[in-house]
Motif scaffolding. Structure first.
Motif: not given
Length: 497
Positions: A357-366, A374-388
């Motif tokens: 599920l999408p997370h949202v950055a609540t402040e600027d980051d690098t 800030k405000g960027t939607i950040v997601m993890a591709n769980v499928w790719t990680i678990l099929h590496d």
């Protein structure tokens, strides 16, 4: 006066120039991760997938790297396919990424635990859920789970059938019994239908593509306008979701007043200062728990039918612990490491949630030299990680032994990815894990699963399964044969204790 203005004008001009340059510097384009080229005005609108998103993002990642960015209509999206990046942002820096993306349409429909923004109410709900579903608490509620599992297995033994509806009723019965003290008596139970309708309303509202999400001012249009159907939909879905919260809660209150209430989590919360938040938590337990655990159980039945050798080995391990004279319990878990390995492989082989599920950055980051505004939607591709294949050799094959001692490869526990991350990790994960273990253990102790066919009667094969697209990715509809291993096995399931 003219001379004064003449002397001030150059200074004012210099100040304006300084302000303009500073504004430009402040508004410089961030150095985002690479991604597909953006088109004028619409950006990557047509690059953002709407079906089998995890596979499409995997294709983009193979071209641009394991951290990619897209932008559409002013919204930035970053997708990560590297396990270390995911842990760094969502766990180590979890407080920065605890926000959720909630479009205007979703806000018009209502709130829920999964999409609630961080704050006091969010922390209260997490605390309440941890109290009822923490690792120690779930050890004391297994009787409800065991009863429901025995009933569904006896039902599935009657004839080869699609296990979807029986399992849906079983998991719904478990959650409703624990949450509200309500006992499900039939397939078309009103409370189950109410919960399913509420889930559907939520999912419709959270789907991308609503015009009002792009232009929020549209929410103020009169609902009677022909092109304002979204407002009528939002009002209807909001009422459905409110009903899903109110009806079960009021039912439990009525049973308490009548003096015949079954102890439940809702009854423990009533009358307290957090009653309203508790009602929301109880409602959302169904949507959070039923679909994911049911999907994992469907995958288990399918995997056993397609891998009889694995089924036989697991049955042998269970028999060594129980002697074939009783049903296994949660207390036997430490003696059944191969069943734990099967659970881990179920979570990895066909992930329940392939794109977190999408997370949202609540402040600027690098991250790695890239900016995450800030405000960027950040997601993890769980499928790719678990099929590496570097982490999990031969990733497309179902191999529980990869999680046994001495196995080749890193084989990290997939539950670290299957249940979310950091402050947003699923609070019901211990309940889901315990229920899934009991499903496996009791099924293996008493049943043989075989002959999996699709809805047209064509035999299914492990290397050609195509799971469905969706937030929770289910296996295709199938039927299978579930038979008692012996008459004694049937007797064990029929016993009340």
């Amino acid at each position: 006066m003219t001379e004064l203005l003449s002397s001030i004008a150059p200074a004012a001009g210099i100040l304006c120039a300084v302000w303009f340059v500073a504004s430009l510097l402040k508004r410089r384009s961030p150095r985002l991760p690479p991604g597909p080229p953006r088109k004028f005005l619409i950006g990557n609108l047509y690059d953002i997938p709407t079906h089998y998103e995890w596979l499409e993002y995997e294709k983009i990642s193979k071209q641009y790297g394991d951290i990619i960015s897209l932008e559409a209509l002013g919204q930035r999206i970053i997708v990560m396919s590297n396990d270390e990046d995911v842990k760094e942002l969502f766990t180590t820096r979890g407080s920065i990424y605890a926000g959720r993306a909630r479009g205007t349409m979703a806000q018009m429909v209502g709130d829920g635990v999964v999409m609630m923004q961080p704050g006091k109410e969010f922390r209260t709900i997490r605390r309440l859920m941890s109290t009822f579903m923490g690792p120690q608490a779930v050890k004391h509620i297994t009787e409800v789970q065991e009863t429901a599992i025995r009933e569904v297995l006896l039902r599935l033994m009657r004839e080869p059938q699609d296990p979807l509806r029986p399992l849906q009723r079983m998991f719904g019965a478990i959650v409703l019994r624990l949450s509200f003290g309500y006992e499900v008596k039939e397939d078309n139970d009103y409370f189950i239908q109410l919960a399913e309708t509420s889930i559907s309303a939520f999912l419709h509202a959270f789907q991308p593509g609503w015009a009002v999400d792009t232009w929020p001012i549209l929410r103020y249009l009169p609902s009677w306008l022909p092109f304002a159907k979204f407002k009528r939909d939002a009002a209807e879905w909001s009422e459905i979701i409110e009903t899903g919260l109110r009806i079960p809660w009021e039912w439990t209150k009525s049973r308490i007043a009548a003096g015949d209430a079954i102890p439940s989590w809702a009854s423990d919360l009533m009358g307290g200062e957090d009653e309203w938040i508790g009602a929301m938590a109880m409602r959302d337990l169904y949507s959070a728990g039923v679909d994911s655990t049911m999907t994992a159980s469907l995958t288990f039945l399918l995997a056993m039918a397609l891998h009889p050798d694995i089924q036989t080995r697991a049955q042998r391990d269970v028999d060594l612990v129980t002697g074939g004279e009783r049903l296994p319990t949660i207390a036997d878990r430490d003696q059944l490491p191969y069943l734990d390995a099967i659970i881990k492989e179920l979570l990895r082989w066909h992930s329940i949630v392939n794109l977190a599920l999408p997370h949202v950055a609540t402040e600027d980051d690098t991250l790695r030299g890239y900016d995450i505004p800030k405000g960027t939607i950040v997601m993890a591709n769980v499928w790719t990680i678990l099929h590496d294949p570097k982490k999990y050799p031969d990733p497309m094959s179902f191999k529980p032994e990869r999680f046994m001692p001495g196995a080749e490869g890193e084989n990290e526990d997939p539950s670290k990815y299957a249940f979310g991350f950091g402050p947003r990790i699923c609070p019901g994960r211990h309940l889901a894990d315990a229920t899934l273990f009991l499903v496996l253990a009791i099924t293996l102790a008493t049943c043989n699963v075989s002959d999996a066919v699709d809805e047209y009667g064509v035999p299914l094969k492990a290397d050609s399964l195509e799971y469905l697209s969706g937030e929770v990715s289910r296996p295709p509809r199938f039927r299978c044969k579930i038979e008692p291993r012996s008459e004694h096995s049937r007797t064990l399931l029929s016993e009340s204790d």
